[in-house]
Write a protein that holds these residues in place. Sequence first.
Motif, PDB file in Angstrom:
ATOM      1  N   GLU A 205     -11.602  -2.985   6.303  1.00  0.00           N
ATOM      2  CA  GLU A 205     -11.635  -3.939   5.190  1.00  0.00           C
ATOM      3  C   GLU A 205     -12.141  -3.314   3.895  1.00  0.00           C
ATOM      4  O   GLU A 205     -11.867  -3.814   2.805  1.00  0.00           O
ATOM      5  CB  GLU A 205     -12.531  -5.127   5.531  1.00  0.00           C
TER       6      GLU A 205
ATOM      7  N   PRO B 136      -9.090   0.000  -0.132  1.00  0.00           N
ATOM      8  CA  PRO B 136      -8.447  -0.764  -1.208  1.00  0.00           C
ATOM      9  C   PRO B 136      -7.237  -1.535  -0.695  1.00  0.00           C
ATOM     10  O   PRO B 136      -6.460  -1.011   0.107  1.00  0.00           O
ATOM     11  CB  PRO B 136      -8.029   0.321  -2.209  1.00  0.00           C
ATOM     12  N   THR B 137      -7.077  -2.751  -1.144  1.00  0.00           N
ATOM     13  CA  THR B 137      -5.947  -3.658  -0.864  1.00  0.00           C
ATOM     14  C   THR B 137      -5.881  -4.144   0.586  1.00  0.00           C
ATOM     15  O   THR B 137      -4.926  -4.821   0.959  1.00  0.00           O
ATOM     16  CB  THR B 137      -4.576  -3.019  -1.225  1.00  0.00           C
ATOM     17  N   ILE B 138      -6.872  -3.816   1.424  1.00  0.00           N
ATOM     18  CA  ILE B 138      -6.861  -4.262   2.818  1.00  0.00           C
ATOM     19  C   ILE B 138      -7.777  -5.473   2.977  1.00  0.00           C
ATOM     20  O   ILE B 138      -8.984  -5.386   2.766  1.00  0.00           O
ATOM     21  CB  ILE B 138      -7.313  -3.145   3.782  1.00  0.00           C
ATOM     22  N   GLY B 139      -7.168  -6.612   3.340  1.00  0.00           N
ATOM     23  CA  GLY B 139      -7.951  -7.821   3.586  1.00  0.00           C
ATOM     24  C   GLY B 139      -8.315  -7.928   5.058  1.00  0.00           C
ATOM     25  O   GLY B 139      -7.988  -7.059   5.872  1.00  0.00           O
TER      26      GLY B 139
ATOM     27  N   SER C 234      -5.223  -8.111   7.551  1.00  0.00           N
ATOM     28  CA  SER C 234      -4.575  -6.797   7.663  1.00  0.00           C
ATOM     29  C   SER C 234      -5.445  -5.837   8.463  1.00  0.00           C
ATOM     30  O   SER C 234      -4.943  -5.065   9.285  1.00  0.00           O
ATOM     31  CB  SER C 234      -4.308  -6.212   6.272  1.00  0.00           C
TER      32      SER C 234
ATOM     33  N   SER D 290       1.178   3.416  -9.678  1.00  0.00           N
ATOM     34  CA  SER D 290       1.944   2.176  -9.538  1.00  0.00           C
ATOM     35  C   SER D 290       3.222   2.185 -10.381  1.00  0.00           C
ATOM     36  O   SER D 290       3.928   1.193 -10.455  1.00  0.00           O
ATOM     37  CB  SER D 290       1.082   0.967  -9.948  1.00  0.00           C
TER      38      SER D 290
END
Length: 199
Positions: free
Chosen positions: A19, A22-25, A28, A183
């Motif tokens: 968790e 970055p960007t991992i909830g 996920s 990005s």
Amino acid sequence: MNSYKSSLRAFADLIAALEKLPTIGKKSAQKMAYSLCVENKFLGLNIAHAIENAALVVKKCNKCLGLSESEICEICLDDTRQNGELCIVANSRDIFTIEEMGEFQGRYFVLDSQQDLEQIDFSLLNHRIQAESIHEIIFALTPSLANEAIMLYIEDKIKPPLDTPLQFSKIAQGVPTGIGLDSIDQLSLLAALNSRVKL
């Protein structure tokens, strides 16, 4: 239910660690933990070994502060890339992004956006400008008011050699404001790099 969850301490620790990426909830992280511990244990062990190995050997290059597995990275050691162009990027990930295009043939200097501007090693930067006959500093920073101020600050701290005129440029505004280089699609980044403007 709580006793069941508390009995899976190692599994819960893995979820908590994932968790933090970055960007991992949470959902996920749970899916990833289940996949690595249950569905494909071999992959989980393989990834764990790769992480441990990389964490032990990856370091910062002593010249550009990018990633390297030795004291000096491959780009800094490559004599064919000593073309007088030095690209200043915010972090090491940006080097990967630019290198994937295969167009830029100069060298890099990493600011490391996490650090205070006062901690930038300007003695190292100025030494490289002298030693490598740098004639153009290219700022490949995400367009923003804060980065405009950073560029002015760095430009003021750089001491160009007396016998070599030094030009400052930045990537063109085709790069959207506030978006990280990693990005942006490669065509847009290539156009921005090739259409850089003098400062």
